[in-house]
Scaffold this active site. Structure first.
Site, PDB file in Angstrom:
ATOM      1  CB  SER A 429      19.979  68.848  -6.114  1.00  0.00           C
ATOM      2  OG  SER A 429      19.470  68.911  -4.803  1.00  0.00           O
ATOM      3  CG  HIS A 484      20.207  64.871  -8.401  1.00  0.00           C
ATOM      4  ND1 HIS A 484      20.282  64.079  -7.278  1.00  0.00           N
ATOM      5  CD2 HIS A 484      19.735  66.067  -7.968  1.00  0.00           C
ATOM      6  CE1 HIS A 484      19.898  64.755  -6.215  1.00  0.00           C
ATOM      7  NE2 HIS A 484      19.548  65.971  -6.616  1.00  0.00           N
TER       8      HIS A 484
END
Length: 501
Positions: A429, A484
């Site tokens: 991610s 993230h």
């Protein structure tokens, strides 16, 4: 000639209706016969959606190659599976082009006369094609101006393309470019790259931009027959004032079997197109330059350069590595087994600072379950290609692994400082968000340098995506907001640096 009116389906309402039918039947089957629901839904999807789409692309290809006879036969078969969106009439219109190609202009005109109407896309296509095969460009212009509103043209890409060409054929080059400017947002909305580039082909050819015409005919329009390619290159040379070269090119295709082309060549030789430099205003030249810049930016973002578009090899390789590692996870104990993930290299902050720095790299290739893998690989596929095309393979690899290690380092630091509760992390991610950040940086730089509309539009989309992702991260406890966000920031600044070097 290239017949824009017959190269694509006119709208998507029929496809939407069929999709609703397939979903409805599948839902009913899931309730009535659960065991067979998947089979029924899959069968309908293949027969009513996949097969017509594949056939549509083949019809487009045959039309581009001026093989209207085969295109008509295939379109007739497709119309049985998909009778909406003008498909019932399409075989007839293609048949008319075949007749005109063989010199049966009266019979072709009779077919088109039966279908002509200003009220439907198919009817408008018939009218535009009728004027085109007869070379009545002035009449086509008057018909569009007298019968069609601006709103109609914004919805009917093919008729808009025909109107654009008619302006070029009649020497109204400044009006042609002002029309492009007026409907610029409409052209941007055309999803079919060939339809959009066909409009660009007309603009560049009539403005004498031979090099740009060559680029289009060697990329998205490469399927066109050699005769058509020569015709438009000769048109561009004629518009550029290279009369001798243009005449030789026209003569080389003047004795072919396609009587439509013979007539068009005869018109070019007896009534040459306007020499662009003698009529273009400064504003028109600015519009033309902007069209070129937009096309180059679009090609760079999509890797559509040359007959064989570039392939994102690094993106595919990294996706392959992730799939390989996932297979290893499954074989050694399962992708949701925490002990198995730990042994394979999951990020555990305390272990990292204790000396197991390799986890910063290994964790980026591990995934918790198939859904986690699928979502990350989809993001990698979508954004990896764009970034790789924009900065090249070596820099892309450097960006990807910098984002991977950078995001994992951030998670480790924030966890040890007590700012994050993430004590166990796996997944690509952070890398994917790094690609998103890098793409935002690339778009920002392009917009600052060239002020292209495609960069501005894409940048707004990326910012919207980032905002939605942040909201999702903050409201989902299982997601590493730090991973993230740090990946996004690292990717943005590394992307800026690599793009500037």
């Amino acid at each position: 000639m290239v017949n824009a009116a017959l190269i694509s389906a006119k709208n998507n309402r029929g496809w939407i209706a069929i999709s609703v039918v397939v979903l409805s039947v599948t839902a009913i089957s899931a309730y009535a016969t659960p065991a067979a629901a998947g089979l029924i839904g899959g069968f309908l999807w293949v027969i009513l959606i996949v097969a017509p789409n594949i056939g549509n692309r083949k019809v487009d290809q045959l039309s581009a190659q001026q093989n209207f006879g085969q295109a008509s036969k295939l379109a007739k078969f497709i119309s049985l599976l998909h009778p909406a969106d003008g498909w019932r009439e399409r075989p007839e219109l293609l048949r008319a082009l075949e007749l005109a190609q063989n010199g049966n202009f009266a019979e072709a005109s009779a077919i088109l006369e039966r279908h002509k109407s200003a009220q439907t896309p198919t009817g408008r296509s018939a009218i535009a094609t009728l004027y085109q095969i007869e070379g009545r460009w002035e009449d086509l212009l008057l018909w569009v101006q007298d019968n069609l509103s601006a709103e109609t043209l914004r919805k009917d890409f093919d008729t808009l393309n025909s109107y654009l060409r008619a302006l070029g054929e009649t020497g109204n080059l400044n009006s042609m470019l002002l029309t492009w400017e007026r409907y610029e947002r409409t052209f941007e909305k055309i999803l079919n790259i060939r339809t959009r580039n066909l409009a660009r082909l007309f603009v560049f050819a009539f403005c004498g931009e031979t090099q740009q015409v060559m680029k289009l005919l060697s990329s998205s329009l490469f399927n066109y027959s050699d005769t058509i390619k020569i015709f438009w290159l000769a048109t561009a040379d004629q518009a550029a004032g290279k009369d001798i070269i243009a005449r030789e090119q026209f003569l080389s295709i003047s004795d072919g079997s396609d009587l439509r082309i013979q007539k068009a060549v005869a018109r070019r030789l007896s009534n040459p197109v306007v020499e662009a430099e003698t009529v273009l205003t400064e504003r028109s030249k600015q519009i033309l330059s902007r069209i070129s810049t937009e096309m180059e930016s679009e090609a760079r973002y999509n890797g559509r350069v040359g007959v064989k578009p570039r392939q994102p090899f690094a993106t595919y390789l990294i996706i392959g590595l992730n799939l390989l590692v996932f297979g290893l996870e499954v074989k050694l104990g399962g992708s949701t087994n925490l002990d198995n993930l730990y042994n394979l290299g999951a990020l555990v902050p305390k272990e990292v600072v204790a000396g197991e720095w390799w986890r910063l790299f290994a964790a980026a290739f591990l995934h918790y379950g198939f859904l986690h893998l699928a979502l990350n690989m989809l993001g990698l596929y979508l954004f990896g290609r764009l970034v790789e095309f924009a900065i090249g393979l070596p820099r892309f690899v450097l960006l990807y692994f910098t984002s991977a290690i950078g995001s994992m380092l951030a998670v480790t630091f924030m966890s040890l400082k007590g700012y994050s509760q993430t004590n166990f992390a796996v997944g690509a991610s952070g890398c994917v968000m790094g690609l998103v950040g890098a793409f935002a940086a690339i778009l920002l730089l392009d917009w600052q340098r060239k002020k292209t509309r495609i960069a501005a539009r894409s940048l707004r989309g990326i910012i919207t995506l980032i905002v939605l992702q942040v909201i999702f991260d903050l409201t989902t406890p299982q997601i590493s907001f730090v991973g993230h966000t740090s990946g996004l920031i690292v990717g943005f600044f590394v992307g800026l640096l690599l793009k500037k070097i």
